[in-house]
Scaffold this motif. Structure first.
Motif, PDB file in Angstrom:
ATOM      1  N   LEU A  70      -7.337   1.397 -20.429  1.00 20.19           N
ATOM      2  CA  LEU A  70      -6.318   0.366 -20.407  1.00 20.19           C
ATOM      3  C   LEU A  70      -6.665  -0.659 -19.336  1.00 20.19           C
ATOM      4  CD1 LEU A  70      -3.034   2.439 -20.743  1.00 20.19           C
ATOM      5  CD2 LEU A  70      -4.220   1.167 -22.523  1.00 20.19           C
ATOM      6  N   ALA A  71      -6.612  -1.926 -19.678  1.00 25.61           N
ATOM      7  CA  ALA A  71      -6.892  -2.987 -18.721  1.00 25.61           C
ATOM      8  C   ALA A  71      -5.886  -2.922 -17.574  1.00 25.61           C
ATOM      9  CB  ALA A  71      -6.820  -4.344 -19.410  1.00 25.61           C
ATOM     10  N   PRO A  72      -6.302  -3.347 -16.366  1.00 18.31           N
ATOM     11  CA  PRO A  72      -5.370  -3.314 -15.233  1.00 18.31           C
ATOM     12  C   PRO A  72      -4.044  -3.999 -15.528  1.00 18.31           C
ATOM     13  CG  PRO A  72      -7.572  -3.800 -14.455  1.00 18.31           C
ATOM     14  CD  PRO A  72      -7.648  -3.805 -15.952  1.00 18.31           C
ATOM     15  N   ARG A  73      -4.082  -5.091 -16.300  1.00 16.16           N
ATOM     16  CA  ARG A  73      -2.820  -5.787 -16.586  1.00 16.16           C
ATOM     17  C   ARG A  73      -1.905  -4.917 -17.448  1.00 16.16           C
ATOM     18  NH1 ARG A  73      -4.793 -10.449 -20.900  1.00 16.16           N
ATOM     19  NH2 ARG A  73      -4.236  -9.327 -22.801  1.00 16.16           N
ATOM     20  N   VAL A  74      -2.479  -4.127 -18.373  1.00 19.32           N
ATOM     21  CA  VAL A  74      -1.673  -3.245 -19.207  1.00 19.32           C
ATOM     22  C   VAL A  74      -1.064  -2.134 -18.357  1.00 19.32           C
ATOM     23  CG1 VAL A  74      -1.673  -1.681 -21.180  1.00 19.32           C
ATOM     24  CG2 VAL A  74      -3.052  -3.763 -21.244  1.00 19.32           C
ATOM     25  N   ARG A  75      -1.864  -1.569 -17.451  1.00 16.36           N
ATOM     26  CA  ARG A  75      -1.331  -0.528 -16.555  1.00 16.36           C
ATOM     27  C   ARG A  75      -0.190  -1.075 -15.704  1.00 16.36           C
ATOM     28  NH1 ARG A  75      -4.346   4.121 -15.782  1.00 16.36           N
ATOM     29  NH2 ARG A  75      -6.289   4.215 -16.979  1.00 16.36           N
ATOM     30  N   ASP A  76      -0.360  -2.305 -15.215  1.00 15.22           N
ATOM     31  CA  ASP A  76       0.695  -2.913 -14.403  1.00 15.22           C
ATOM     32  C   ASP A  76       1.977  -3.077 -15.208  1.00 15.22           C
ATOM     33  OD1 ASP A  76      -1.061  -3.061 -12.322  1.00 15.22           O
ATOM     34  OD2 ASP A  76      -1.503  -5.194 -12.558  1.00 15.22           O
ATOM     35  N   GLU A  77       1.829  -3.525 -16.459  1.00 16.92           N
ATOM     36  CA  GLU A  77       3.005  -3.726 -17.303  1.00 16.92           C
ATOM     37  C   GLU A  77       3.686  -2.393 -17.613  1.00 16.92           C
ATOM     38  OE1 GLU A  77       1.927  -7.765 -19.781  1.00 16.92           O
ATOM     39  OE2 GLU A  77       0.829  -5.948 -20.281  1.00 16.92           O
ATOM     40  N   THR A 226       7.567  -6.192  -5.827  1.00 15.60           N
ATOM     41  CA  THR A 226       6.560  -5.905  -6.837  1.00 15.60           C
ATOM     42  C   THR A 226       5.169  -6.373  -6.434  1.00 15.60           C
ATOM     43  OG1 THR A 226       7.131  -7.975  -7.963  1.00 15.60           O
ATOM     44  CG2 THR A 226       8.215  -5.962  -8.734  1.00 15.60           C
ATOM     45  N   ALA A 227       5.067  -7.352  -5.518  1.00 11.40           N
ATOM     46  CA  ALA A 227       3.766  -7.868  -5.103  1.00 11.40           C
ATOM     47  C   ALA A 227       3.144  -7.053  -3.981  1.00 11.40           C
ATOM     48  CB  ALA A 227       3.887  -9.330  -4.669  1.00 11.40           C
ATOM     49  N   GLN A 228       3.823  -5.993  -3.532  1.00 12.44           N
ATOM     50  CA  GLN A 228       3.307  -5.163  -2.439  1.00 12.44           C
ATOM     51  C   GLN A 228       2.653  -3.901  -2.986  1.00 12.44           C
ATOM     52  OE1 GLN A 228       7.102  -4.941  -0.224  1.00 12.44           O
ATOM     53  NE2 GLN A 228       6.005  -5.864   1.492  1.00 12.44           N
ATOM     54  N   PRO A 253      -2.900  -0.717  -7.095  1.00 12.17           N
ATOM     55  CA  PRO A 253      -3.630  -1.760  -6.354  1.00 12.17           C
ATOM     56  C   PRO A 253      -3.075  -3.152  -6.588  1.00 12.17           C
ATOM     57  CG  PRO A 253      -4.925  -1.001  -8.220  1.00 12.17           C
ATOM     58  CD  PRO A 253      -3.767  -0.055  -8.085  1.00 12.17           C
ATOM     59  N   ASN A 254      -2.398  -3.365  -7.722  1.00 15.94           N
ATOM     60  CA  ASN A 254      -1.849  -4.686  -8.031  1.00 15.94           C
ATOM     61  C   ASN A 254      -0.358  -4.781  -7.759  1.00 15.94           C
ATOM     62  OD1 ASN A 254      -4.397  -5.564  -9.103  1.00 15.94           O
ATOM     63  ND2 ASN A 254      -3.953  -4.299 -10.884  1.00 15.94           N
ATOM     64  N   PHE A 278      -1.510   7.931   7.452  1.00 13.82           N
ATOM     65  CA  PHE A 278      -0.484   6.892   7.468  1.00 13.82           C
ATOM     66  C   PHE A 278      -0.411   6.209   6.105  1.00 13.82           C
ATOM     67  CE2 PHE A 278      -1.429   7.478  11.894  1.00 13.82           C
ATOM     68  CZ  PHE A 278      -0.241   7.204  12.562  1.00 13.82           C
ATOM     69  N   VAL A 279       0.800   5.828   5.708  1.00 14.31           N
ATOM     70  CA  VAL A 279       0.997   4.971   4.552  1.00 14.31           C
ATOM     71  C   VAL A 279       1.127   3.541   5.064  1.00 14.31           C
ATOM     72  CG1 VAL A 279       2.436   4.401   2.564  1.00 14.31           C
ATOM     73  CG2 VAL A 279       2.142   6.787   3.252  1.00 14.31           C
ATOM     74  N   VAL A 280       0.283   2.655   4.545  1.00 10.36           N
ATOM     75  CA  VAL A 280       0.239   1.266   4.979  1.00 10.36           C
ATOM     76  C   VAL A 280       0.717   0.373   3.835  1.00 10.36           C
ATOM     77  CG1 VAL A 280      -1.270  -0.609   5.750  1.00 10.36           C
ATOM     78  CG2 VAL A 280      -1.675   1.737   6.552  1.00 10.36           C
ATOM     79  N   VAL A 281       1.622  -0.534   4.137  1.00 11.96           N
ATOM     80  CA  VAL A 281       2.132  -1.485   3.149  1.00 11.96           C
ATOM     81  C   VAL A 281       1.463  -2.843   3.362  1.00 11.96           C
ATOM     82  CG1 VAL A 281       4.165  -2.738   2.316  1.00 11.96           C
ATOM     83  CG2 VAL A 281       4.350  -0.322   2.929  1.00 11.96           C
ATOM     84  N   MET A 282       0.928  -3.411   2.296  1.00 12.40           N
ATOM     85  CA  MET A 282       0.331  -4.739   2.329  1.00 12.40           C
ATOM     86  C   MET A 282       0.706  -5.492   1.058  1.00 12.40           C
ATOM     87  SD  MET A 282      -3.611  -4.390   3.648  1.00 12.40           S
ATOM     88  CE  MET A 282      -4.077  -3.590   5.179  1.00 12.40           C
ATOM     89  N   GLU A 283       0.655  -6.815   1.134  1.00  6.83           N
ATOM     90  CA  GLU A 283       0.690  -7.602  -0.079  1.00  6.83           C
ATOM     91  C   GLU A 283      -0.552  -7.264  -0.897  1.00  6.83           C
ATOM     92  OE1 GLU A 283       3.104  -9.825  -1.100  1.00  6.83           O
ATOM     93  OE2 GLU A 283       4.241  -8.982   0.583  1.00  6.83           O
ATOM     94  N   ALA A 284      -0.416  -7.184  -2.207  1.00  8.34           N
ATOM     95  CA  ALA A 284      -1.530  -6.755  -3.052  1.00  8.34           C
ATOM     96  C   ALA A 284      -2.764  -7.639  -2.864  1.00  8.34           C
ATOM     97  CB  ALA A 284      -1.097  -6.746  -4.519  1.00  8.34           C
ATOM     98  N   LYS A 285      -2.570  -8.929  -2.742  1.00  4.96           N
ATOM     99  CA  LYS A 285      -3.706  -9.831  -2.567  1.00  4.96           C
ATOM    100  C   LYS A 285      -4.362  -9.625  -1.210  1.00  4.96           C
ATOM    101  CE  LYS A 285      -1.998 -13.410  -5.714  1.00  4.96           C
ATOM    102  NZ  LYS A 285      -1.556 -14.820  -5.853  1.00  4.96           N
ATOM    103  N   SER A 286      -3.556  -9.415  -0.168  1.00  4.06           N
ATOM    104  CA  SER A 286      -4.106  -9.164   1.168  1.00  4.06           C
ATOM    105  C   SER A 286      -4.847  -7.833   1.198  1.00  4.06           C
ATOM    106  CB  SER A 286      -2.982  -9.169   2.209  1.00  4.06           C
ATOM    107  OG  SER A 286      -2.320 -10.415   2.244  1.00  4.06           O
ATOM    108  N   ALA A 287      -4.297  -6.828   0.507  1.00  3.73           N
ATOM    109  CA  ALA A 287      -4.954  -5.520   0.455  1.00  3.73           C
ATOM    110  C   ALA A 287      -6.312  -5.614  -0.235  1.00  3.73           C
ATOM    111  CB  ALA A 287      -4.059  -4.513  -0.265  1.00  3.73           C
ATOM    112  N   ALA A 288      -6.381  -6.396  -1.312  1.00  2.00           N
ATOM    113  CA  ALA A 288      -7.654  -6.554  -2.015  1.00  2.00           C
ATOM    114  C   ALA A 288      -8.699  -7.193  -1.113  1.00  2.00           C
ATOM    115  CB  ALA A 288      -7.447  -7.390  -3.275  1.00  2.00           C
ATOM    116  N   ALA A 289      -8.302  -8.209  -0.326  1.00  2.00           N
ATOM    117  CA  ALA A 289      -9.234  -8.864   0.593  1.00  2.00           C
ATOM    118  C   ALA A 289      -9.656  -7.908   1.706  1.00  2.00           C
ATOM    119  CB  ALA A 289      -8.592 -10.117   1.179  1.00  2.00           C
ATOM    120  N   TYR A 290      -8.692  -7.143   2.236  1.00  4.35           N
ATOM    121  CA  TYR A 290      -9.014  -6.166   3.289  1.00  4.35           C
ATOM    122  C   TYR A 290      -9.980  -5.112   2.769  1.00  4.35           C
ATOM    123  CZ  TYR A 290      -8.416  -2.146   6.365  1.00  4.35           C
ATOM    124  OH  TYR A 290      -8.649  -1.070   7.185  1.00  4.35           O
ATOM    125  N   TYR A 291      -9.702  -4.600   1.578  1.00  7.64           N
ATOM    126  CA  TYR A 291     -10.533  -3.537   1.019  1.00  7.64           C
ATOM    127  C   TYR A 291     -11.947  -4.044   0.752  1.00  7.64           C
ATOM    128  CZ  TYR A 291     -11.007   1.013  -1.242  1.00  7.64           C
ATOM    129  OH  TYR A 291     -11.375   2.299  -1.543  1.00  7.64           O
TER     130      TYR A 291
END
Length: 325
Positions: A70-77, A226-228, A253-254, A278-291
């Motif tokens: 399943l494409a990431p967008r389908v999993r997100d939906e 939803t964006a976190q 991840p999204n 630890f559980v770390v909360v990030m904005e999804a876009k920021s997490a992608a850049a960090y990763y």
């Protein structure tokens, strides 16, 4: 996006299945089922766009084909629809259901054929009938005298009742407390109960100081936008290590972190060692850049020399087994 925005089902599909999705859209709308579908060819959609597509829908139709991830967008939906309590109706155009949908009844459309009448009728019931027309205002009566007389009688009766209560010493009955809130009848499912405060994440398992397996299973509760997204940041404290090992916590991840989330942490091959997780909360876009900036090898994990910012929950554990994951 094709179709109306309210009172409908939403069709989600891998980009490669767009042709089938378009035929399905036409088939459903011709049968009287309002529908929308994604027209983008990208594997992933912005979280805001996913929410825009899924939240107003009453059901999600998932087109899937065995052997295709399943494409990431389908999993997100799917994750968002599940979180919001929407109906999810998988439609298999060939083969078995994907693991995240295997607990649901699967409609068979092998050979890229259209679904049967039972499937369509079920969607029609979910969507419901067309909105009822606004009730017409009653025609103003030609003669108003009877109505005025009736109103006067009501006023007299009310005054008598009020004086009677006062004579008995009863407290006056005032209006309802304006601070009390009455839930609006939105037709949407009730929000999950017992959630932490907005923006918070908790760990429900394992308990602090628990002895865990090499691949530690972690569960918890979350109340995030939803964006976190959430990540695990793990540091070995006995024997001490300066490195922090970071992985995404679950399949989020999204964003669209489930209210009841789950994930796994790999602790290594040596028993008896202790770790802070630890559980770390990030904005999804920021997490992608960090990763991307810290990932190692094949990208299955990241390494940092300091604890990532955004930690909101913590558990300390000791590895007690070296069983295979």
């Amino acid at each position: 996006m094709t179709g109306p925005s309210l009172g409908h089902v939403h069709i989600c599909h891998n980009p490669a299945d767009r042709g089938y999705a378009e035929r399905l859209y036409r088939h459903l709308t011709k049968a009287g089922v309002s529908a929308t579908m994604d027209e983008e060819q990208s594997e992933r959609l912005d979280p805001e766009l996913v929410q825009e597509r899924v939240e107003p829908a009453r059901a999600l139709v998932v087109v899937m084909r065995s052997g295709d991830e399943l494409a990431p967008r389908v999993r997100d939906e799917v994750h968002l629809a599940d979180r919001l309590g929407r109906e999810i109706r998988p439609l298999s155009v060939g083969g078995k259901a994907h693991i995240i949908l295997s607990h649901l009844p699967i409609a068979d459309a092998a050979g890229d054929r259209m679904p049967d009448d039972d499937f369509v009728n079920t969607l029609r019931r979910i969507v419901g009938s067309a909105p009822k027309p606004v009730r017409a205002q009653p025609r103003r009566p030609r003669w108003r005298v009877p109505a005025l007389v009736f109103a006067a009688v009501i006023l007299v009766v009310g005054a008598v009742a009020l004086f009677s209560l006062r004579d008995r010493g009863d407290e006056a009955v005032g209006p309802a407390d304006p601070s009390a809130s009455v839930p609006a009848a939105t037709g949407l499912p009730a929000a999950p109960t017992g959630l932490p405060a907005r923006g918070a994440v908790t760990i429900t398992s394992p308990a602090n100081d628990a002895v865990v397996d090499r691949c530690m299973k972690v569960t918890g509760r979350a109340n995030l936008d939803t964006a976190q997204t959430i990540l695990f940041a793990t540091n070995r404290i006995d024997p001490p290590d300066t490195a922090w090992y970071v992985v995404y916590a679950g399949a989020y991840p999204n964003g669209f972190v489930d209210a009841d989330w789950h994930g796994s942490v790999y602790l290594g091959h040596t028993t008896g060692q202790s770790f802070d997780v630890f559980v770390v909360v990030m904005e999804a876009k920021s997490a992608a850049a960090y990763y991307a900036a810290h990932k190692q090898g094949n990208g299955s994990y990241a390494v940092d020399n300091a604890q990532p910012a955004g930690a909101v929950a913590h558990v300390r554990v000791t590895q007690g087994s070296n069983d295979a994951c």
